[in-house]
Design a protein around this motif. Structure first.
Motif, PDB file in Angstrom:
ATOM      1  N   GLU A 102       0.820  -1.206   0.000  1.00 49.03           N
ATOM      2  CA  GLU A 102       0.000   0.000   0.000  1.00 49.03           C
ATOM      3  C   GLU A 102       0.854   1.257   0.000  1.00 49.03           C
ATOM      4  OE1 GLU A 102      -2.042  -0.790   3.558  1.00 49.03           O
ATOM      5  OE2 GLU A 102      -3.519  -2.131   2.647  1.00 49.03           O
ATOM      6  N   CYS A 103       2.111   1.098   0.410  1.00 52.49           N
ATOM      7  CA  CYS A 103       3.023   2.240   0.466  1.00 52.49           C
ATOM      8  C   CYS A 103       4.448   1.739   0.292  1.00 52.49           C
ATOM      9  CB  CYS A 103       2.872   2.973   1.805  1.00 52.49           C
ATOM     10  SG  CYS A 103       3.950   4.396   1.994  1.00 52.49           S
ATOM     11  N   VAL A 104       5.236   2.443  -0.514  1.00 48.48           N
ATOM     12  CA  VAL A 104       6.638   2.103  -0.724  1.00 48.48           C
ATOM     13  C   VAL A 104       7.497   3.060   0.092  1.00 48.48           C
ATOM     14  CG1 VAL A 104       8.477   1.761  -2.427  1.00 48.48           C
ATOM     15  CG2 VAL A 104       6.084   1.333  -3.056  1.00 48.48           C
ATOM     16  N   VAL A 105       8.485   2.512   0.786  1.00 49.82           N
ATOM     17  CA  VAL A 105       9.384   3.297   1.630  1.00 49.82           C
ATOM     18  C   VAL A 105      10.794   3.200   1.063  1.00 49.82           C
ATOM     19  CG1 VAL A 105      10.317   3.598   3.954  1.00 49.82           C
ATOM     20  CG2 VAL A 105       7.970   2.772   3.651  1.00 49.82           C
ATOM     21  N   VAL A 106      11.486   4.335   0.960  1.00 54.94           N
ATOM     22  CA  VAL A 106      12.891   4.341   0.553  1.00 54.94           C
ATOM     23  C   VAL A 106      13.682   5.177   1.552  1.00 54.94           C
ATOM     24  CG1 VAL A 106      12.442   3.977  -1.907  1.00 54.94           C
ATOM     25  CG2 VAL A 106      12.533   6.298  -1.002  1.00 54.94           C
ATOM     26  N   GLU A 107      14.977   4.950   1.631  1.00 57.82           N
ATOM     27  CA  GLU A 107      15.835   5.692   2.562  1.00 57.82           C
ATOM     28  C   GLU A 107      17.173   5.974   1.894  1.00 57.82           C
ATOM     29  OE1 GLU A 107      17.943   2.964   3.026  1.00 57.82           O
ATOM     30  OE2 GLU A 107      16.289   1.745   2.309  1.00 57.82           O
ATOM     31  N   PRO A 108      17.178   6.791   0.827  1.00 56.17           N
ATOM     32  CA  PRO A 108      18.440   7.098   0.157  1.00 56.17           C
ATOM     33  C   PRO A 108      19.378   7.879   1.060  1.00 56.17           C
ATOM     34  CG  PRO A 108      16.724   8.565  -0.600  1.00 56.17           C
ATOM     35  CD  PRO A 108      16.043   7.522   0.238  1.00 56.17           C
ATOM     36  N   ASP A 109      20.645   7.778   0.756  1.00 57.64           N
ATOM     37  CA  ASP A 109      21.627   8.594   1.462  1.00 57.64           C
ATOM     38  C   ASP A 109      21.245  10.063   1.307  1.00 57.64           C
ATOM     39  OD1 ASP A 109      24.195  10.172   1.798  1.00 57.64           O
ATOM     40  OD2 ASP A 109      24.903   8.164   2.301  1.00 57.64           O
ATOM     41  N   ALA A 110      21.258  10.792   2.414  1.00 60.81           N
ATOM     42  CA  ALA A 110      20.802  12.182   2.392  1.00 60.81           C
ATOM     43  C   ALA A 110      21.666  13.071   1.510  1.00 60.81           C
ATOM     44  CB  ALA A 110      20.765  12.745   3.822  1.00 60.81           C
ATOM     45  N   ILE A 133      19.305  11.040  -6.728  1.00 59.14           N
ATOM     46  CA  ILE A 133      18.244  10.064  -6.524  1.00 59.14           C
ATOM     47  C   ILE A 133      17.097  10.658  -5.714  1.00 59.14           C
ATOM     48  CG2 ILE A 133      19.285   9.068  -4.463  1.00 59.14           C
ATOM     49  CD1 ILE A 133      17.065   7.402  -7.135  1.00 59.14           C
ATOM     50  N   ILE A 134      17.396  11.606  -4.826  1.00 58.85           N
ATOM     51  CA  ILE A 134      16.321  12.247  -4.070  1.00 58.85           C
ATOM     52  C   ILE A 134      15.389  12.986  -5.023  1.00 58.85           C
ATOM     53  CG2 ILE A 134      15.837  14.109  -2.427  1.00 58.85           C
ATOM     54  CD1 ILE A 134      18.346  13.156  -0.881  1.00 58.85           C
ATOM     55  N   GLU A 135      15.951  13.646  -6.018  1.00 62.86           N
ATOM     56  CA  GLU A 135      15.108  14.325  -7.000  1.00 62.86           C
ATOM     57  C   GLU A 135      14.331  13.314  -7.837  1.00 62.86           C
ATOM     58  OE1 GLU A 135      14.392  17.531  -7.110  1.00 62.86           O
ATOM     59  OE2 GLU A 135      15.589  17.572  -5.282  1.00 62.86           O
ATOM     60  N   LYS A 136      14.959  12.176  -8.188  1.00 66.26           N
ATOM     61  CA  LYS A 136      14.241  11.135  -8.910  1.00 66.26           C
ATOM     62  C   LYS A 136      13.068  10.608  -8.081  1.00 66.26           C
ATOM     63  CE  LYS A 136      16.336  10.363 -12.915  1.00 66.26           C
ATOM     64  NZ  LYS A 136      15.606  10.439 -14.199  1.00 66.26           N
ATOM     65  N   ASN A 137      13.324  10.424  -6.795  1.00 63.37           N
ATOM     66  CA  ASN A 137      12.255   9.944  -5.922  1.00 63.37           C
ATOM     67  C   ASN A 137      11.095  10.932  -5.870  1.00 63.37           C
ATOM     68  OD1 ASN A 137      13.631   7.608  -5.311  1.00 63.37           O
ATOM     69  ND2 ASN A 137      14.477   8.373  -3.392  1.00 63.37           N
ATOM     70  N   ALA A 165       8.924  10.622  -8.748  1.00 65.78           N
ATOM     71  CA  ALA A 165       8.113   9.405  -8.722  1.00 65.78           C
ATOM     72  C   ALA A 165       6.959   9.484  -7.727  1.00 65.78           C
ATOM     73  CB  ALA A 165       8.998   8.210  -8.381  1.00 65.78           C
ATOM     74  N   GLY A 166       6.880  10.579  -6.975  1.00 63.18           N
ATOM     75  CA  GLY A 166       5.786  10.744  -6.029  1.00 63.18           C
ATOM     76  C   GLY A 166       6.171  10.547  -4.582  1.00 63.18           C
ATOM     77  N   PHE A 167       7.470  10.323  -4.287  1.00 56.26           N
ATOM     78  CA  PHE A 167       7.889  10.128  -2.900  1.00 56.26           C
ATOM     79  C   PHE A 167       7.909  11.464  -2.167  1.00 56.26           C
ATOM     80  CE2 PHE A 167       9.450   6.193  -4.687  1.00 56.26           C
ATOM     81  CZ  PHE A 167       9.285   5.283  -3.651  1.00 56.26           C
TER      82      PHE A 167
END
Length: 841
Positions: free
Chosen positions: A148-156, A161-165, A168-170
């Motif tokens: 129901e929900c996808v969780v990610v934890e990219p390196d800060a 990748i943060i912009e890509k996320n 994607a709606g993150f």
């Protein structure tokens, strides 16, 4: 490990991204280990932290993924060519629940796209990203993982990748330190639901997205969650939300205006069920207190009548049952409206006609902000009080909703638009980059604290990359970096003031706008102070902000700040040299550097003006690295916080501590009241100890220490003690009765009055017992320090029968644009007679 996108393409993918066929299959270690080893050891995969592993070690790692109950590996192909690797995992196996409250409907995801080997295929990475998210969210019977929900934890630090996320709606929830095996990583935890994804820019890349009727878990939305779906701009301004926030603000208006004796409700008898909660007055409090529920009425000029149930506690603290309030006109009940109440009461409140519209606008902004926060909380995008019990410092900071507890118009922010509110309001907790401007050295002044030189200051204030970046931009403008100081500026200020108010200064080359810095910052409750998320322990930065808020245009005076570091050093040395402060765990956060620009024309006028306070900044110490392992931080304002369901954070902390409420309050008073009383009585030193100005230290959910902040503008010496020349401006010699108001008004009335009402209402600590414990705390101090019991001059009596009733709303109502003269605050105060002292005798 982190979601990591290596490239935009693969050379052996011949078709466009839109026409390519993407498939995802389960990991086969024998088949895939060699190829995944190549991908993971590529230098551009360094955020996976496996570049040094050999193939046997990668195989062992993949076997662990395959055999794990929490993890699963997947290999993806584009037109039959394997070119990306996915891991899904149970989020709470990696992310602590106090960082993100996850449930069975959540899934964690890591993505690695193979390194490039030739020309790019435009959009391929977006297509892969979209397919992977769709795979995670698609029902199991349709070949997906059923999340129901996808969780990610990219390196800060991984901005790409943060912009890509984001695309994607993150939505980022919080930065947190998580453990990847034995390796510590600073991660930006983010979430994405089906609705978020379908509203994102990547949805068109999925040929056939799965449908979802709900983005909630089986028990409804979970706390600490933000949806990336952008709501309609005015969605929070609906009648249902406004009915709730209007009722709350009307209750607060009736309570605080009655407290300040601006209105005089009349008791019409005991309320039905009065006394059922055991609220019986036991003596020792204010004579006017009536701790049983009563029905009260307020008639206004014969036109409107308000009826409500309330208890009146010591310090004339009105605890009103919000649900009981009714408003009547011409025999009919009509809706509650805080702005209309103020208009009805204009004469009683003595609001000048030329200022009432400004005050009404601040109320409108306060209501709009409250409605936004309420709707956010109802949607599960804000943590509740129970979640905040174990939340990190900045999560708690962003969760606050009330502002100063005594002020009615406490979130005015006139000047902010809707997008500004969403971006810069502290309660939204957004991470943003602040802007910088180079200010000509000869037209500015940098003040530094003891032991800090300019190079040391720059090393703390900016990252090395930022210094290099700004240096190159100054040189590109044909200037020498050595001729300038570097000043942070609020992006709102840069947009609204820099190129307009200071156009001539930019044209002369005395100001060089430098654009955004690289560090990410979060606005604090004080609105114009920022916490640095990119560099642990980096100082807070406080900037000027020409927004009208709570009776002031929020400027920052270059003149005042010249002496700020020296004043902070003097106060810090005094605190550090006194064992009583040390024993109480009481410390100050020094403002170590201050910078102000004075080269503008506004500094050449005869009288001071708000425009002189628009380009300045200061840097304050960060408490995060000053606490012991296992300790936590919250601002003291959090103790007065109730969530949208009415649950008190203070009560939740007490319940979690395992202590009795009385023991918990004693510990809190040892850290808060005792050291501030000692500062007054032993040193004639007073602070501004309201909720936002103290950061409390928690051990096992119990307050054991405190950091005092906002020293430079809000500290005063009230006696004749010797002071250094550059500290002399903080002297304000007053009588013993006025000295005592720093306890009676600022602590008793401004903080403890509200906390006592919360704990009494919640049934944890009767109000008479609360004030008895306060009295015991003062008795304990006087027994320990008999030489200081009456102050340096022997004229301070904290057990006096009465004290002057200083009123904050009266100040704002008199002049909502400038409540007090900062240079002479004592002469600006307004009083409403005297108040019975709840610890008298």
């Amino acid at each position: 490990m982190t979601t990591e996108l290596i490239t935009e393409s693969r050379t052996d993918v011949k078709l466009t991204a839109a026409s390519a066929t993407v498939s995802i299959r389960a990991l086969d270690v024998d088949r895939d280990a060699a190829r995944i080893h190549e991908w993971l050891t590529h230098p551009r995969a360094h955020y996976w932290m496996m570049t040094e592993l050999d193939e046997a070690e990668i195989r062992a790692y993949l076997e662990g993924i395959r055999d794990s109950a929490d993890d699963a590996g997947w290999v993806g192909s584009v037109d039959g060519d394997d070119c990306f690797y996915v891991e899904t995992y149970t989020p709470d196996s990696l992310i602590p629940q106090n960082v993100l409250a996850t449930g069975p409907g959540d899934i964690g995801m890591h993505l690695l796209v193979a390194p490039p080997a030739g020309p790019a295929v435009h959009g391929l990475t977006d297509r892969i990203m979209a397919e992977v998210i769709d795979f995670c969210l698609k029902p199991v019977d349709q070949g997906g993982r059923g999340a129901e929900c996808v969780v990610v934890e990219p390196d800060a630090r991984n901005d790409a990748i943060i912009e890509k996320n984001r695309a994607a709606g993150f939505t980022p929830i919080t930065e947190a330190t998580i453990m990847m095996g034995e390796i510590e990583k600073r991660a930006l935890v983010s979430v994405c639901t089906r609705a978020d994804f379908e509203a994102s820019a990547l949805t068109p890349f999925v040929a056939e997205a799965g449908e979802s009727d709900s983005v909630q878990g089986p028990t409804g939305p979970r706390p600490g969650r933000k949806s990336a779906t952008p709501p309609a701009p005015y969605a929070h301004l609906n009648s249902d939300a406004f009915a709730v926030v209007q009722r709350h603000l009307v209750a607060k208006a009736l309570s605080e205006f009655a407290h300040e004796r601006l209105i005089h409700p009349v008791s019409v008898g005991a309320s039905e069920g009065a006394g059922a909660n055991g609220h019986a007055h036991a003596g020792g409090g204010a004579a006017s207190a009536n701790e049983e529920d009563q029905t009260w009425e307020l008639s206004i000029d014969g036109a409107s009548r308000y009826s409500f149930t309330a208890r009146v506690l010591p310090l004339e603290h009105w605890v009103i049952d919000e649900a009981s309030i009714t408003r009547w006109r011409d025999g009919s009940e009509i809706p509650l409206d805080a702005q209309e109440l103020v208009v009805e009461l204009q004469d009683a409140l003595s609001i000048p006609e030329d200022l009432i519209s400004t005050y009404l606008e601040e109320l409108a902004s306060t209501l709009a902000g409250a409605a936004f926060k309420l709707e956010d909380a109802r949607a599960g995008r804000r943590p509740d009080a129970q979640t905040l019990v174990d939340a990190d410092f900045q999560t708690t900071e962003a969760a606050m909703t009330e502002g100063h507890p005594g002020f009615l118009a406490n979130n005015g922010r006139i000047g902010f638009g809707l997008s500004d509110f969403r971006t810069w309001a502290p309660e939204n907790g957004e991470l943003n980059r602040i802007e910088w401007v180079a200010v000509r050295r000869e037209l500015s002044h940098l003040s530094l604290g003891s032991g800090l030189d300019e190079e040391g200051h720059l090393g703390e204030a900016l990252s090395e990359a930022e210094r290099d970046l700004f240096g190159s931009r100054i040189r590109a403008a044909g200037q020498d970096p050595a001729d300038f100081h570097l000043m942070p500026i609020h992006p709102w200020q840069a947009d609204h003031r820099l190129a307009i108010t200071f156009a001539a200064d930019i044209a002369r080359g005395d100001l060089l706008p430098l654009g955004e810095g690289l560090d990410k910052h979060q606005a604090q409750q004080s609105l114009r102070t920022f916490f640095n998320h990119s560099r642990t322990g980096a100082p807070y930065v406080k900037v000027a902000l020409a927004v009208q808020n709570m009776g002031f245009l929020r400027g920052l005076s270059p003149k005042y700040m010249r002496d700020t570091p020296a004043i902070n050093d003097w106060v810090a040395d005094l605190i550090a040299s006194d064992d009583t402060f040390t024993a109480a765990g009481f410390r100050v956060l020094r403002e170590r550097a201050a910078l102000g620009y004075t080269g503008d024309v506004y500094h050449r006028t005869k009288e001071t003006n708000p425009h002189r306070k628009m380009l300045a900044a200061l840097w304050r110490e960060n408490p995060v690295e000053k606490i012991a392992p296992g300790q936590r931080l919250i601002t003291m304002a959090a103790l007065l916080h109730r969530d949208h369901q009415g649950v008190s954070l203070a009560s939740e902390l007490i319940n979690a501590s395992g202590l009795s409420a009385a023991a918990w309050v004693r510990s809190y008073l040892r850290a808060y009241l005792k050291p501030l009383v000692h500062a007054l009585l032993a040193h004639d030193l007073v602070f501004m100890p309201h909720g936002e100005n103290l950061i409390l230290v928690l051990d096992e959910h119990t307050v054991t220490g405190a950091f005092m902040k906002d020293i430079g503008e809000e500290v005063a010496v009230l006696g004749h003690r010797e002071l250094p020349a550059d500290v002399e401006r903080i002297r304000a010699v007053v009588s013993g009765e006025e000295k005592a108001l720093s306890v009676f008004t600022d602590m008793f009335d401004g903080v403890l009055r509200h906390l006592s009402g919360i704990l009494d209402t919640d049934g944890l600590l009767p109000v008479d017992r609360f004030w008895a414990i306060v009295a015991e705390s003062l008795d304990d101090y006087e027994a320990e320090h008999p030489e200081s019991a009456r102050g340096v001059s022997g004229d301070v009596d904290l057990h006096a029968e009465h004290f002057a009733h200083s009123c904050l709303n009266r100040l704002q109502l008199k002049n909502t644009k400038q409540m007090v003269d900062i240079g002479n605050q004592a002469e600006s105060l307004l009083y409403a007679g005297t108040m019975p002292n709840p610890v008298a005798g």
